[in-house]
Design a protein around this motif. Structure first.
Motif, short mmCIF file in Angstrom:
data_model
loop_
_atom_site.label_atom_id
_atom_site.label_comp_id
_atom_site.label_asym_id
_atom_site.label_seq_id
_atom_site.Cartn_x
_atom_site.Cartn_y
_atom_site.Cartn_z
N UNK A 155 41.02 -24.52 -89.05
CA UNK A 155 40.46 -23.26 -89.55
C UNK A 155 38.99 -23.44 -89.92
N UNK A 156 38.69 -24.54 -90.60
CA UNK A 156 37.30 -24.79 -90.99
C UNK A 156 36.40 -24.89 -89.77
N UNK A 157 36.88 -25.61 -88.75
CA UNK A 157 36.09 -25.77 -87.53
C UNK A 157 35.86 -24.43 -86.84
N UNK A 158 36.95 -23.61 -86.81
CA UNK A 158 36.85 -22.29 -86.16
C UNK A 158 35.85 -21.40 -86.90
N UNK A 159 35.95 -21.41 -88.24
CA UNK A 159 35.03 -20.59 -89.05
C UNK A 159 33.58 -21.00 -88.81
N UNK A 160 33.38 -22.33 -88.74
CA UNK A 160 32.02 -22.83 -88.54
C UNK A 160 31.49 -22.38 -87.18
N UNK A 161 32.38 -22.45 -86.19
CA UNK A 161 31.98 -22.03 -84.84
C UNK A 161 31.61 -20.54 -84.81
N UNK A 167 25.37 -16.13 -86.11
CA UNK A 167 23.98 -16.44 -86.45
C UNK A 167 23.11 -16.35 -85.20
N UNK A 168 23.63 -16.86 -84.09
CA UNK A 168 22.91 -16.83 -82.82
C UNK A 168 22.67 -15.40 -82.35
N UNK A 169 23.70 -14.53 -82.51
CA UNK A 169 23.56 -13.13 -82.08
C UNK A 169 22.50 -12.40 -82.89
N UNK A 170 22.50 -12.69 -84.25
CA UNK A 170 21.53 -12.02 -85.12
C UNK A 170 20.09 -12.40 -84.77
N UNK A 171 19.91 -13.66 -84.39
CA UNK A 171 18.54 -14.13 -84.10
C UNK A 171 17.99 -13.56 -82.82
N UNK A 172 18.87 -13.51 -81.83
CA UNK A 172 18.35 -13.07 -80.53
C UNK A 172 18.87 -11.68 -80.18
#
Lengths: 172, 281
Positions: A155-161, A167-172
């Motif tokens: 779950x932690x890994x999925x959340x991080x992903x 974050x990537x979508x917001x930047x570009x």
């Protein structure tokens, strides 16, 4: 699948335990990875799996360590069964309760193992409480960590992903 | 179809009884369950060997390429030379001591020496309650049960059987079930050194209260057990007190450092039965 998990867990515990204790002999009593695997399997899958894992793990430890075969098997079978039974009767999903189960299982294992040795070899029953206290603490910390990694890790890994992706979508 | 989950109690009782019977069989016959032990050990020793090779490989890569490569290789070589010299010195000292005593008493020269085989520690004990190690030499190399295992610093332990083809188990002297015949060198007081609950201390029993044993006295193997070569260092007396019965209460600090065993020597001399005559000598 469960049988495979039990076998893989026990084999991995044995290999790591023997390799580690071969390298750091003085700290060999610090951890009992086979016991951790047995308690984990007993808590995760119940008394029957715990008992069978205890029998297999204990007999393998006995056969490899060179002592009387069956003492470790008997001790681990009992510990595996009791932990699995208690895990089925009470709610042990909390970190603290699991921690206490690992501590109690290590103490029970030490007392039974030493008691059986004392009985068979007709010598004084002298459990090493300070050493057992250290071992039980280390076993409990590692056992609880393994539970956390297995249960929360994906779950932690999925959340991080997902966070990275958003974050990537917001930047570009 | 038998569903074992429905019969947990029966299965539990069966497993407990079976293991009690297994233990009873070994205790009564003293022979042990050799087949189970041998097969498990034979198979698992290969896994241990592979694991040790993997770990050693990783350590070697790390140490060789990322640390001081040249200095490390030189250090390794010097350490080996030092260990070799220490072993030779111990052999010479043991032989010289024996020869001196025999020459004084009988005017004879002791020509005894023993062959050894270098072995690498590939694994430790899978059970924290037992102090054993696994070495990479086995029956194919002539290693037999009850052969002594030594290190440059002193006595390490003995081979406990059965041995695999390329691996053997060593019971360390600090194991609580281990014992060795020993003498306090200065006063020639004989006794028996035993493992204790502690990993760093040995106990010496059967030394008379009349013997003047003091802290700092060297304890060496007496050879009466028929396993450990006579004259080899066992340890140093750490504490010596007058006991309540016939014997002194003595604790011994082992000569060998059991916390970092990497290479050991197997004494390739088959064990012989200890005799009363030898014990008296």
């Amino acid at each position: 699948v469960r049988t495979a998990i039990v076998l893989v867990a026990l084999c991995a515990a044995l290999v790591v335990q023997t390799t580690l204790s071969g390298m750091i002999m003085g700290s060999a009593r610090g951890l009992d990875l086979v016991l951790i695997a047995i308690v984990y399997l007993a808590l995760a899958y119940g008394p029957v799996t715990g008992m069978l894992a205890g029998t297999a793990g204990g007999l393998a430890q006995d056969a490899l360590a060179g002592g009387i075969i069956g003492i470790g098997g008997l001790t681990n079978t009992l510990v595996g069964f009791l932990v699995g039974f208690l895990g089925a009767q009470f709610i042990v999903a909390q970190t603290l309760s699991r921690f206490l189960m690992f501590v109690a299982a290590t103490f029970a294992h030490e007392l039974l193992f030493e008691g059986l040795h004392a009985l068979i070899e007709v010598r004084r029953f002298v459990p090493n409480y300070p050493s057992t206290a250290v071992q039980s603490g280390l076993n409990a910390v590692l056992g609880v960590t393994i539970f956390w990694v297995v249960e929360k890790g994906p779950t932690v890994l999925q959340n991080r992903r997902m966070r990275r992706a958003s974050f990537g979508k917001r930047r570009f | 179809v038998l569903d074992i989950r429905q019969r947990a109690g029966t299965l539990f009782a069966f497993l407990m009884i079976a293991q009690v019977l297994l233990i009873s069989a070994q205790v009564s016959t003293k022979s042990g369950s050799r087949v189970l032990s041998l097969v498990t050990f034979e198979v698992f020793s290969r896994v241990q060997r592979a694991a040790a090779a993997g770990v050693n490989g990783l350590r070697a890569v790390w140490g060789g390429y990322f640390a001081l490569r040249g200095v490390r290789a030189e250090n390794e070589s010097l350490r080996r030379q030092l260990a070799d010299l220490q072993v030779r010195m111990q052999q010479r000292e043991a032989l010289a001591g024996r020869a001196d005593r025999l020459q004084q008493l009988l005017g004879l020269r002791d020509r005894a020496t023993f062959p050894t085989l270098a072995a690498e520690v590939i694994a430790g004990s899978p059970n924290p309650g037992m102090r054993t190690i696994t070495i990479d030499r086995g029956s194919a190399d002539g290693v037999l049960a009850d052969m002594a295992v030594i290190a440059p610093a002193g006595v390490i332990g003995r081979i406990i059987g059965p041995t695999a083809r390329h691996a053997a188990r060593v019971q360390l002297l600090v194991d609580r079930n281990a014992a060795a015949g020993a003498i306090v060198d200065r006063v020639h007081a004989g006794g028996m050194v035993l493992g204790t609950e502690s990993e760093t201390v040995l106990r010496m029993d059967l030394v008379s209260n009349l013997a003047d044993v003091r802290p700092g006295d060297a304890v060496i193997a007496s050879g009466v057990d028929g396993i450990f070569p006579k004259g080899y260092a066992v340890g140093t007396v750490e504490r010596s007190e007058r006991g309540s019965g016939l014997y002194r209460t003595i604790t011994v600090r082992p000569a060998a450092d059991f916390s970092s065993l990497e290479d050991v020597l197997v004494v390739l001399v088959p064990p012989r039965a200890a005799t009363r005559d030898e014990a008296v000598k």
